[in-house]
Design a protein around this motif. Structure first.
Motif, PDB file in Angstrom:
ATOM      1  N   UNK A  13     -54.186  35.231  31.133  1.00 37.17           N
ATOM      2  CA  UNK A  13     -55.533  34.371  29.662  1.00 37.17           C
ATOM      3  C   UNK A  13     -55.993  32.688  31.358  1.00 37.17           C
ATOM      4  N   UNK A  14     -54.826  32.685  32.182  1.00 36.08           N
ATOM      5  CA  UNK A  14     -55.579  31.852  33.359  1.00 36.08           C
ATOM      6  C   UNK A  14     -56.641  31.871  33.442  1.00 36.08           C
ATOM      7  N   UNK A  15     -56.823  33.489  33.791  1.00 35.63           N
ATOM      8  CA  UNK A  15     -57.813  34.106  35.136  1.00 35.63           C
ATOM      9  C   UNK A  15     -59.118  33.908  33.687  1.00 35.63           C
ATOM     10  N   UNK A  16     -58.839  34.901  32.705  1.00 37.34           N
ATOM     11  CA  UNK A  16     -59.773  34.905  31.516  1.00 37.34           C
ATOM     12  C   UNK A  16     -59.704  34.609  30.601  1.00 37.34           C
ATOM     13  N   UNK A  17     -59.499  33.198  30.235  1.00 36.91           N
ATOM     14  CA  UNK A  17     -59.344  32.635  28.422  1.00 36.91           C
ATOM     15  C   UNK A  17     -60.333  33.598  27.330  1.00 36.91           C
ATOM     16  N   UNK A  18     -61.427  34.324  27.900  1.00 34.42           N
ATOM     17  CA  UNK A  18     -61.831  34.382  26.802  1.00 34.42           C
ATOM     18  C   UNK A  18     -61.518  36.578  26.652  1.00 34.42           C
ATOM     19  N   UNK A  19     -60.322  36.569  27.265  1.00 35.99           N
ATOM     20  CA  UNK A  19     -59.571  37.795  27.148  1.00 35.99           C
ATOM     21  C   UNK A  19     -59.967  38.970  26.094  1.00 35.99           C
ATOM     22  N   UNK A  20     -60.121  39.428  25.433  1.00 38.95           N
ATOM     23  CA  UNK A  20     -59.968  39.849  23.984  1.00 38.95           C
ATOM     24  C   UNK A  20     -58.154  40.114  23.535  1.00 38.95           C
ATOM     25  N   UNK A  21     -57.855  39.959  22.790  1.00 44.89           N
ATOM     26  CA  UNK A  21     -56.623  40.446  22.342  1.00 44.89           C
ATOM     27  C   UNK A  21     -56.653  41.715  22.918  1.00 44.89           C
ATOM     28  N   UNK A  22     -57.496  43.011  22.446  1.00 47.25           N
ATOM     29  CA  UNK A  22     -57.405  44.270  22.960  1.00 47.25           C
ATOM     30  C   UNK A  22     -57.391  44.912  23.869  1.00 47.25           C
ATOM     31  N   UNK A  23     -57.867  44.191  25.183  1.00 53.30           N
ATOM     32  CA  UNK A  23     -57.910  44.284  26.451  1.00 53.30           C
ATOM     33  C   UNK A  23     -56.341  43.374  26.955  1.00 53.30           C
ATOM     34  N   UNK A  24     -56.447  42.569  26.509  1.00 49.30           N
ATOM     35  CA  UNK A  24     -54.867  42.078  26.746  1.00 49.30           C
ATOM     36  C   UNK A  24     -53.583  42.592  26.643  1.00 49.30           C
ATOM     37  N   UNK A  25     -53.562  43.115  25.621  1.00 49.68           N
ATOM     38  CA  UNK A  25     -52.304  44.035  24.761  1.00 49.68           C
ATOM     39  C   UNK A  25     -52.408  44.774  26.424  1.00 49.68           C
ATOM     40  N   UNK A  26     -53.978  45.812  26.314  1.00 54.36           N
ATOM     41  CA  UNK A  26     -53.900  47.091  27.176  1.00 54.36           C
ATOM     42  C   UNK A  26     -53.081  46.473  28.885  1.00 54.36           C
ATOM     43  N   UNK A  27     -53.006  45.176  29.711  1.00 53.29           N
ATOM     44  CA  UNK A  27     -53.197  44.725  30.183  1.00 53.29           C
ATOM     45  C   UNK A  27     -51.479  44.858  30.525  1.00 53.29           C
ATOM     46  N   UNK A  28     -51.167  44.033  29.476  1.00 53.07           N
ATOM     47  CA  UNK A  28     -49.687  43.915  28.760  1.00 53.07           C
ATOM     48  C   UNK A  28     -49.015  45.084  28.671  1.00 53.07           C
TER      49      UNK A  28
END
Length: 149
Positions: A13-28
């Motif tokens: 989120x520090x890199x991209x505060x607009x990252x969607x929860x869906x994309x974030x979930x996939x990354x983690x």
């Protein structure tokens, strides 16, 4: 407690505060619902304090920057000084320091003339100011960066 998954969420989120929860979930490696719950819990605990856009000051007519070192006459004015600094939009960053000087302010303005006017009308009138020392920023090498998580 902040675990490894929370730290990875924060790092992304520090890199991209607009990252969607869906994309974030996939990354983690989580599904969306647990990832969203973790984000909300990080916000609730005050670990994640906000989201913002990063704006190029020069692109909006605020290409002049000065660092201002402030020494107060005494501690009696400290709270009033801090409150006034917090209200000023042209002071974009402020740190209380150990030792002398007492504070470091980062001020933006359109140009030298606008800064001089702000200095004369606002900075010297801040509560308890004994001494102001300004230095002009020649070039910004690195903006406030992400924490090394």
């Amino acid at each position: 407690m902040t675990d490894a998954i929370d730290r990875e969420i924060l790092r992304l989120l520090q890199k991209d505060g607009r990252m969607s929860a869906t994309a974030l979930a996939a990354e983690v490696g989580l599904t969306v619902a647990p990832c969203h719950r973790r984000i909300k819990e990080l916000e609730r605990r005050g670990v994640l304090t906000g989201y913002r856009a990063v704006v190029d000051p020069a692109a909006v007519g605020l290409g002049f920057q000065a660092l201002v070192f402030v020494t107060l006459r005494d501690r009696a004015h400290m709270l009033a000084f801090e409150e006034e600094v917090g209200r000023s939009g042209q002071i974009v960053a402020a740190d209380r320091l150990f030792g002398n000087p007492d504070f470091l302010l980062k001020v933006v303005a359109a140009d030298l003339q606008a800064y001089q006017q702000f200095y004369d009308e606002v900075l010297v009138e801040l509560p308890g100011v004994e001494k102001l020392t300004s230095t002009i920023v020649m070039k910004t090498l690195k903006e406030e960066g992400a924490l090394p998580l």
